[in-house]
Design a protein around this motif. Structure first.
Motif, PDB file in Angstrom:
ATOM      1  N   ALA A   1       0.816  -1.219   0.000  1.00  0.00           N
ATOM      2  CA  ALA A   1       0.000   0.000   0.000  1.00  0.00           C
ATOM      3  C   ALA A   1       0.846   1.264   0.000  1.00  0.00           C
ATOM      4  CB  ALA A   1      -0.923   0.013   1.209  1.00  0.00           C
ATOM      5  N   LYS A   2       2.154   1.111   0.145  1.00  0.00           N
ATOM      6  CA  LYS A   2       3.095   2.242   0.201  1.00  0.00           C
ATOM      7  C   LYS A   2       2.703   3.221   1.308  1.00  0.00           C
ATOM      8  CE  LYS A   2       4.763   1.801  -4.505  1.00  0.00           C
ATOM      9  NZ  LYS A   2       5.400   0.577  -4.163  1.00  0.00           N
ATOM     10  N   SER A   3       2.552   2.667   2.519  1.00  0.00           N
ATOM     11  CA  SER A   3       2.138   3.500   3.644  1.00  0.00           C
ATOM     12  C   SER A   3       2.845   3.063   4.924  1.00  0.00           C
ATOM     13  CB  SER A   3       0.626   3.402   3.841  1.00  0.00           C
ATOM     14  OG  SER A   3       0.273   2.119   4.301  1.00  0.00           O
ATOM     15  N   ILE A   4       2.839   3.967   5.885  1.00  0.00           N
ATOM     16  CA  ILE A   4       3.305   3.638   7.231  1.00  0.00           C
ATOM     17  C   ILE A   4       2.208   4.050   8.209  1.00  0.00           C
ATOM     18  CG2 ILE A   4       5.750   3.906   6.646  1.00  0.00           C
ATOM     19  CD1 ILE A   4       5.771   6.489   8.279  1.00  0.00           C
ATOM     20  N   THR A   5       2.123   3.305   9.292  1.00  0.00           N
ATOM     21  CA  THR A   5       1.227   3.645  10.392  1.00  0.00           C
ATOM     22  C   THR A   5       2.074   3.687  11.644  1.00  0.00           C
ATOM     23  OG1 THR A   5      -0.650   2.566   9.334  1.00  0.00           O
ATOM     24  CG2 THR A   5      -0.811   2.948  11.715  1.00  0.00           C
ATOM     25  N   VAL A   6       1.985   4.779  12.369  1.00  0.00           N
ATOM     26  CA  VAL A   6       2.784   4.971  13.584  1.00  0.00           C
ATOM     27  C   VAL A   6       1.838   5.259  14.743  1.00  0.00           C
ATOM     28  CG1 VAL A   6       4.494   6.447  14.722  1.00  0.00           C
ATOM     29  CG2 VAL A   6       4.769   5.861  12.302  1.00  0.00           C
ATOM     30  N   SER A   7       2.044   4.552  15.846  1.00  0.00           N
ATOM     31  CA  SER A   7       1.367   4.846  17.109  1.00  0.00           C
ATOM     32  C   SER A   7       2.450   5.282  18.078  1.00  0.00           C
ATOM     33  CB  SER A   7       0.662   3.607  17.661  1.00  0.00           C
ATOM     34  OG  SER A   7      -0.343   3.199  16.783  1.00  0.00           O
TER      35      SER A   7
END
Length: 189
Positions: free
Chosen positions: A78-84
């Motif tokens: 998806a060419k994405s990052i998710t950061v918490s």
């Protein structure tokens, strides 16, 4: 000659200030939830893979190994990052001369698209670091009950100052995040 140099310096400082944009100036509420969204336009000289490589490196450099990181996920497809993550915000001084601290928890997604990068910040909550037994049982406040205009107008006095100052610090931090992410796509401009 001095006038020309002075004019060039003033124009340069105006351009530098214009580069550091305030993408977030108010608190948006979408379907009852606080969700910040901003699109970062990326010049077409970079391919999708090059854009994602820049985003991936930025995510690793800024969050991997950070003790306040709760989690980071890279999605190559998806060419994405998710950061918490979380950050301790030092609020502006209130009318009693006190500068309170709050711990802000947040999650953001950055996704590469054909024209740029979509930044979405959500799941925001706060823990008042200076209330009573904060080390054992910190009180958690959602963004919806803390930084929206409705939440701020519902209270008065020190509570209103606390919420207003929390809103200011949140907007400042998210604008810094936006500007930092925007810089990686600027191609040395």
């Amino acid at each position: 000659m001095k006038k020309i140099i002075f004019t060039v310096l003033i124009l340069a400082s105006v351009l530098i200030q214009a580069k550091a944009q305030s993408a977030f100036t108010s608190v948006p509420v979408v379907n009852g939830k606080v969700v910040f969204q901003q699109f970062i336009h990326i010049e077409q000289e970079l391919s999708l893979d090059q854009r994602y490589a820049l985003l991936y490196k930025w995510g690793k450099d800024n969050y991997a190994g950070n003790p306040l990181l709760s989690g980071i996920r890279f999605d190559d497809k998806a060419k994405s990052i998710t950061v918490s993550s979380k950050i301790e915000l030092l609020l502006p001084q209130n009318s009693n001369g006190v500068r309170e601290k709050v711990v802000m928890n947040y999650r953001f997604d950055a996704t590469i698209t054909n024209a740029g990068c979509m930044l979405v910040i959500r799941d925001i909550n706060y823990q008042n670091a200076q209330s009573g037994n904060a080390n054992f049982f910190p009180k958690t406040f959602t963004a919806e009950e803390t930084i929206t205009s409705t939440a701020i107008s519902a209270v008065s006095g020190l509570d209103k100052e606390f919420r207003t100052n929390t809103q200011k610090s949140t907007l400042f931090y998210f604008n810094e995040l936006y500007n930092d992410l925007s810089k990686i796509f600027s191609l040395g401009k």
